[in-house]
Enzyme design. Structure first.
Site, PDB file in Angstrom:
ATOM      1  N   ASP A   1     -35.953 -24.517 -38.885  1.00  0.00           N
ATOM      2  CA  ASP A   1     -35.902 -23.740 -37.787  1.00  0.00           C
ATOM      3  C   ASP A   1     -35.075 -24.478 -36.727  1.00  0.00           C
ATOM      4  O   ASP A   1     -35.433 -25.491 -36.174  1.00  0.00           O
ATOM      5  CB  ASP A   1     -37.111 -23.285 -37.358  1.00  0.00           C
ATOM      6  CG  ASP A   1     -37.052 -22.184 -36.264  1.00  0.00           C
ATOM      7  OD1 ASP A   1     -36.149 -21.967 -35.859  1.00  0.00           O
ATOM      8  OD2 ASP A   1     -38.097 -21.506 -36.302  1.00  0.00           O
TER       9      ASP A   1
ATOM     10  N   LYS B   1     -33.800 -21.334 -28.527  1.00  0.00           N
ATOM     11  CA  LYS B   1     -34.091 -21.113 -27.092  1.00  0.00           C
ATOM     12  C   LYS B   1     -34.504 -22.842 -26.418  1.00  0.00           C
ATOM     13  O   LYS B   1     -35.188 -23.270 -27.345  1.00  0.00           O
ATOM     14  CB  LYS B   1     -35.332 -20.453 -26.954  1.00  0.00           C
ATOM     15  CG  LYS B   1     -34.962 -18.805 -27.433  1.00  0.00           C
ATOM     16  CD  LYS B   1     -36.327 -18.066 -27.241  1.00  0.00           C
ATOM     17  CE  LYS B   1     -36.039 -16.481 -27.632  1.00  0.00           C
ATOM     18  NZ  LYS B   1     -37.115 -15.722 -27.232  1.00  0.00           N
TER      19      LYS B   1
END
Length: 223
Positions: free
Chosen positions: A125, A129
């Site tokens: 992943d 952010k």
């Protein structure tokens, strides 16, 4: 995946000789019995290679097939995922791969200093952010952990569809003075990628390729 399927897979994992599932307390207390003794688990002194966040285990199993002279450990906290890889390895009698259910951040509690020769990060992943930076598997904190468990010639492989993670990692490596051995921003279009990068594909990688996404790859050493 249905809850019944998950429960069945958890139960099967408990019977698989190639699945290790230590409790967190056992690991963080320093009592994990395989730390520093992974050679004993495999019954040989072949190099130890890790896949962190191994998912269904396709890469760990694929590498184990290709390199019988190395031992592979796929690590993931979700045992219902790597159940497939563990089952395939048993069905095909592939002895040089094991699956470890644990959190990746505990890697230094699971492996001794210099015990590992390679680490694979396959489609982690990207945690785009900013507030998720601490969870990126190539951030400074994780690089320090990899340095502890890798031997002097050890290297890390990052294969990802995320242009962001590819660029972030290259920038961080350069900024920290680590050695970038090889980098390719589109492995299937540009020549020179290692065979194991091209020939072994995960379920999600096939989806990315069908969607026309470029697959990137970096091999580096943590100095």
């Amino acid at each position: 995946m249905g809850s019944k399927n998950k429960l069945r897979r958890f139960k099967e994992n408990e019977t698989f000789e190639n699945v290790i599932q230590p409790g967190r307390e056992e690991v963080v207390s320093g009592n994990f019995s395989l730390k520093g003794k992974w050679a004993e688990h495999f019954g040989n002194d072949y190099p130890i290679v890790l896949e962190l966040g191994c998912g269904k285990g396709e890469y760990s199993v694929g590498l184990a097939r290709k390199y019988p002279g190395k031992n592979f450990v796929g690590i993931d906290i979700k045992g219902a995922r790597f159940w497939r890889g563990a089952k395939t390895a048993l069905e095909e009698n592939i002895p040089n791969v094991a699956f470890l259910r644990s959190q990746i951040e505990l890697i230094t509690d699971l492996f001794a200093e210099g015990e590992v020769s390679e680490i694979w990060l396959t489609f982690p992943d990207p945690q785009i952010k900013y507030k998720r930076t601490k969870h990126r598997l190539t951030n400074r904190k994780f690089l320090e952990k990899y340095k502890q468990v890798l031997n002097q010639e050890g290297c890390v492989h990052l294969k990802t569809d995320s242009e962001f993670l590819h660029g972030y990692t290259l920038g961080l490596l350069q900024g920290l003075g680590h050695e970038i051995c090889y980098a390719n921003h589109d492995v299937y279009k540009n020549e020179g990628s290692p065979e194991e990068v091209l020939r072994i594909q995960t379920f999600y990688e096939n989806q990315y390729l069908e969607a026309g996404k470029a697959i990137t790859y970096i091999r580096f050493k943590v100095k």
